[in-house]
Design a protein around this motif. Structure first.
Motif, PDB file in Angstrom:
ATOM      1  N   LYS A 267       0.807  -1.219   0.000  1.00  0.00           N
ATOM      2  CA  LYS A 267       0.000   0.000   0.000  1.00  0.00           C
ATOM      3  C   LYS A 267       0.842   1.272   0.000  1.00  0.00           C
ATOM      4  O   LYS A 267       0.428   2.306   0.530  1.00  0.00           O
ATOM      5  CB  LYS A 267      -0.975   0.009   1.187  1.00  0.00           C
ATOM      6  CG  LYS A 267      -2.031  -1.084   1.113  1.00  0.00           C
ATOM      7  CD  LYS A 267      -3.083  -0.923   2.185  1.00  0.00           C
ATOM      8  CE  LYS A 267      -4.182  -1.980   2.028  1.00  0.00           C
ATOM      9  NZ  LYS A 267      -5.246  -1.803   3.036  1.00  0.00           N
ATOM     10  N   HIS A 284      -1.539   4.499   0.708  1.00  0.00           N
ATOM     11  CA  HIS A 284      -2.979   4.302   0.849  1.00  0.00           C
ATOM     12  C   HIS A 284      -3.304   3.976   2.297  1.00  0.00           C
ATOM     13  O   HIS A 284      -2.757   3.037   2.878  1.00  0.00           O
ATOM     14  CB  HIS A 284      -3.444   3.160  -0.062  1.00  0.00           C
ATOM     15  CG  HIS A 284      -4.905   2.852   0.073  1.00  0.00           C
ATOM     16  ND1 HIS A 284      -5.434   1.597  -0.130  1.00  0.00           N
ATOM     17  CD2 HIS A 284      -5.958   3.645   0.409  1.00  0.00           C
ATOM     18  CE1 HIS A 284      -6.733   1.633   0.066  1.00  0.00           C
ATOM     19  NE2 HIS A 284      -7.077   2.869   0.390  1.00  0.00           N
ATOM     20  N   VAL A 285      -4.208   4.764   2.890  1.00  0.00           N
ATOM     21  CA  VAL A 285      -4.640   4.563   4.275  1.00  0.00           C
ATOM     22  C   VAL A 285      -6.130   4.253   4.269  1.00  0.00           C
ATOM     23  O   VAL A 285      -6.918   4.987   3.666  1.00  0.00           O
ATOM     24  CB  VAL A 285      -4.356   5.812   5.134  1.00  0.00           C
ATOM     25  CG1 VAL A 285      -4.882   5.620   6.547  1.00  0.00           C
ATOM     26  CG2 VAL A 285      -2.863   6.105   5.160  1.00  0.00           C
ATOM     27  N   ALA A 286      -6.517   3.172   4.913  1.00  0.00           N
ATOM     28  CA  ALA A 286      -7.911   2.740   4.931  1.00  0.00           C
ATOM     29  C   ALA A 286      -8.785   3.743   5.670  1.00  0.00           C
ATOM     30  O   ALA A 286      -8.317   4.480   6.545  1.00  0.00           O
ATOM     31  CB  ALA A 286      -8.024   1.366   5.583  1.00  0.00           C
ATOM     32  N   ALA A 287     -10.079   3.763   5.320  1.00  0.00           N
ATOM     33  CA  ALA A 287     -11.015   4.712   5.931  1.00  0.00           C
ATOM     34  C   ALA A 287     -11.122   4.518   7.436  1.00  0.00           C
ATOM     35  O   ALA A 287     -11.349   5.470   8.177  1.00  0.00           O
ATOM     36  CB  ALA A 287     -12.396   4.570   5.281  1.00  0.00           C
ATOM     37  N   SER A 288     -10.928   3.285   7.902  1.00  0.00           N
ATOM     38  CA  SER A 288     -11.086   2.994   9.322  1.00  0.00           C
ATOM     39  C   SER A 288     -10.000   3.622  10.193  1.00  0.00           C
ATOM     40  O   SER A 288     -10.184   3.808  11.389  1.00  0.00           O
ATOM     41  CB  SER A 288     -11.096   1.480   9.542  1.00  0.00           C
ATOM     42  OG  SER A 288      -9.896   0.890   9.056  1.00  0.00           O
ATOM     43  N   GLU A 290      -7.909   6.408   8.844  1.00  0.00           N
ATOM     44  CA  GLU A 290      -7.410   7.653   8.252  1.00  0.00           C
ATOM     45  C   GLU A 290      -7.432   8.798   9.255  1.00  0.00           C
ATOM     46  O   GLU A 290      -6.542   9.656   9.262  1.00  0.00           O
ATOM     47  CB  GLU A 290      -8.208   8.028   7.010  1.00  0.00           C
ATOM     48  CG  GLU A 290      -9.663   8.343   7.259  1.00  0.00           C
ATOM     49  CD  GLU A 290     -10.420   8.677   5.983  1.00  0.00           C
ATOM     50  OE1 GLU A 290     -11.303   9.541   6.048  1.00  0.00           O
ATOM     51  OE2 GLU A 290     -10.129   8.078   4.940  1.00  0.00           O
ATOM     52  N   CYS A 329     -13.645   5.421   0.979  1.00  0.00           N
ATOM     53  CA  CYS A 329     -12.913   4.157   1.162  1.00  0.00           C
ATOM     54  C   CYS A 329     -11.435   4.427   1.435  1.00  0.00           C
ATOM     55  O   CYS A 329     -10.562   3.683   0.991  1.00  0.00           O
ATOM     56  CB  CYS A 329     -13.090   3.236  -0.038  1.00  0.00           C
ATOM     57  SG  CYS A 329     -12.487   3.892  -1.594  1.00  0.00           S
ATOM     58  N   GLY A 330     -11.156   5.523   2.151  1.00  0.00           N
ATOM     59  CA  GLY A 330      -9.790   5.815   2.546  1.00  0.00           C
ATOM     60  C   GLY A 330      -9.220   7.028   1.842  1.00  0.00           C
ATOM     61  O   GLY A 330      -9.927   7.754   1.135  1.00  0.00           O
ATOM     62  N   ARG A 331      -7.922   7.224   2.043  1.00  0.00           N
ATOM     63  CA  ARG A 331      -7.222   8.354   1.433  1.00  0.00           C
ATOM     64  C   ARG A 331      -5.828   7.929   1.005  1.00  0.00           C
ATOM     65  O   ARG A 331      -5.269   6.979   1.537  1.00  0.00           O
ATOM     66  CB  ARG A 331      -7.093   9.523   2.420  1.00  0.00           C
ATOM     67  CG  ARG A 331      -8.411  10.021   2.980  1.00  0.00           C
ATOM     68  CD  ARG A 331      -8.199  11.279   3.791  1.00  0.00           C
ATOM     69  NE  ARG A 331      -9.419  11.657   4.506  1.00  0.00           N
ATOM     70  CZ  ARG A 331      -9.773  12.896   4.782  1.00  0.00           C
ATOM     71  NH1 ARG A 331      -9.009  13.895   4.395  1.00  0.00           N
ATOM     72  NH2 ARG A 331     -10.884  13.156   5.435  1.00  0.00           N
TER      73      ARG A 331
END
Length: 388
Positions: A267, A284-288, A290, A329-331
């Motif tokens: 990622k 990439h950082v997951a929404a959970s 971020e 869905c993340g950033r």
């Protein structure tokens, strides 16, 4: 768009149907309400028809939403073609920004909820969802299938923040001032907090202190920016599939010259273009999680303000929100990186050529770089920006 409900939320088509019932077509309501129609509004590309799409097994899986044709190009593309060093282009963009402020104010005032009297928000109002035709000076709003959903109310703040990052404070202020002049009640009721794509209330200030100068490119030391959202499919974020878009988002004023992406670790990727010295480190950082990452960045910058100007560190300065339908869905966290290889790979090359003394000197420089902030860092595969 998907025809399947997710988390029991209406599909985009169902949301459009609900909106059309709330703001009927001409002839389906009283004369006083006929001005509040979606499909007849010349400033909106609201879906007027849909086509049911089926799989090979005749299962209804997607809907094709069709809107009227609108003139012009996405505002981000229009801005990229301007030369903001020229006074004429500066005045031109300032005038367009004011018109967009007026357009959004009229949108919020026209489409008020008949039950609550509250404005109905676009929920994803950013430069990629505004079309501008320079010849006719026509503005149009697109991507309206998520309008009024999820309680997202950050239309003004999101567009202002993105326009600031794309062009500068002058144009973001022109947009904001024009909006507040025409819709003072809406603006005043929302001055204390801002809503993110996930519905989280955050401070009205930028994460990092804002630079008041005109921004011609993402550089170290400027404010922490949220760039335009990137739409991803249901299979998730695959940067190789969005390579050209990513290259344009992180460097909108540079000519695209064979952008290349290679993985650093899970990622995380390096993005560089042929003929350019500077690279970009994308994570990439997951929404959970971020929110946690953003908070950590903020705390670290408050403790060490100089980190944003440290050429030895690829510290994130921007984020790209990822959207799957109407869901976040993340950033993607973005950092400048003057080097284009990891120490891990460089070590392997040096060992083959037996450059032991050079490696010792290099390791000492890495030690000094990390010691500056008194923090530990995974090493060596993440030590990306030591210059030598």
């Amino acid at each position: 768009v998907s025809s399947v409900r997710r988390k029991n939320l209406p599909t985009e088509l169902e949301n459009c149907d609900q909106l059309l019932q709330k703001f009927p077509r001409p002839g389906e309501s009283s004369a006083s309400e006929r001005s509040k129609t979606l499909v007849s509004d010349p400033s909106l590309a609201f879906p007027h028809s849909s086509v049911e799409l089926q799989s090979e097994t005749y299962e209804h899986t997607k809907d094709l939403l069709i809107s009227r044709m609108c003139p012009g190009v996405q505002l981000g593309r229009y801005v990229a073609d301007l030369d903001l060093r020229k006074p004429q282009d500066q005045e031109q963009l300032e005038a367009v920004a004011m018109k967009i402020g007026e357009l959004l104010a009229e949108f919020h005032l026209r489409y008020t909820d008949p039950m609550t009297g509250e404005p109905t928000y676009h929920t994803d109002f950013h430069p990629s969802n505004v079309l501008y035709d320079a010849k006719t000076e026509t503005l149009s709003i697109i991507d309206l299938e998520g309008m009024g959903s999820l309680g997202i109310t950050d239309d003004v703040e999101k567009f202002e923040r993105l326009l600031w990052g794309m062009a500068g404070e002058r144009y973001a202020s022109a947009f904001h001032l024009r909006y507040t002049a025409l819709a003072p009640k809406v603006a005043a009721s929302r001055s204390s907090t801002k809503s993110t794509a996930t519905g989280m209330s955050i401070s009205s200030e930028d994460l990092y202190p804002a630079d008041a100068s005109v921004v011609t490119r993402l550089r170290r030391g400027n404010s922490f920016k949220t760039l335009s959202s990137l739409a991803v499919g249901h299979s998730g974020f695959h940067p190789q599939q969005s390579l050209v878009t990513l290259a344009w988002l992180v460097s909108p004023f540079e000519k695209l010259t064979e952008p290349t992406l290679w993985p650093v670790r899970k990622k995380a990727w390096m993005l560089y273009q042929k003929g350019q010295k500077e690279c970009w480190y994308l994570q990439h950082v997951a929404a959970s999680v971020e929110g946690v990452h953003l908070q950590r960045c903020e705390e670290f910058v408050r403790k060490f303000p100089e980190v944003l100007n440290d050429e030895n560190l690829a510290f994130p300065h921007s984020v790209i929100p990822l959207q799957m339908g109407i869901q976040s869905c993340g950033r993607v966290f973005v950092a400048n990186c003057p080097c284009n290889t990891t120490l891990e790979q460089y070590f392997a090359d040096c060992r083959e050529s037996k450059k032991d003394q050079h490696l010792k000197k290099l390791l000492f420089k890495v030690h000094l770089a990390f010691g500056t902030y008194g923090v530990c860092h995974s090493f060596p595969e993440n030590a990306l920006t030591v210059t030598f």
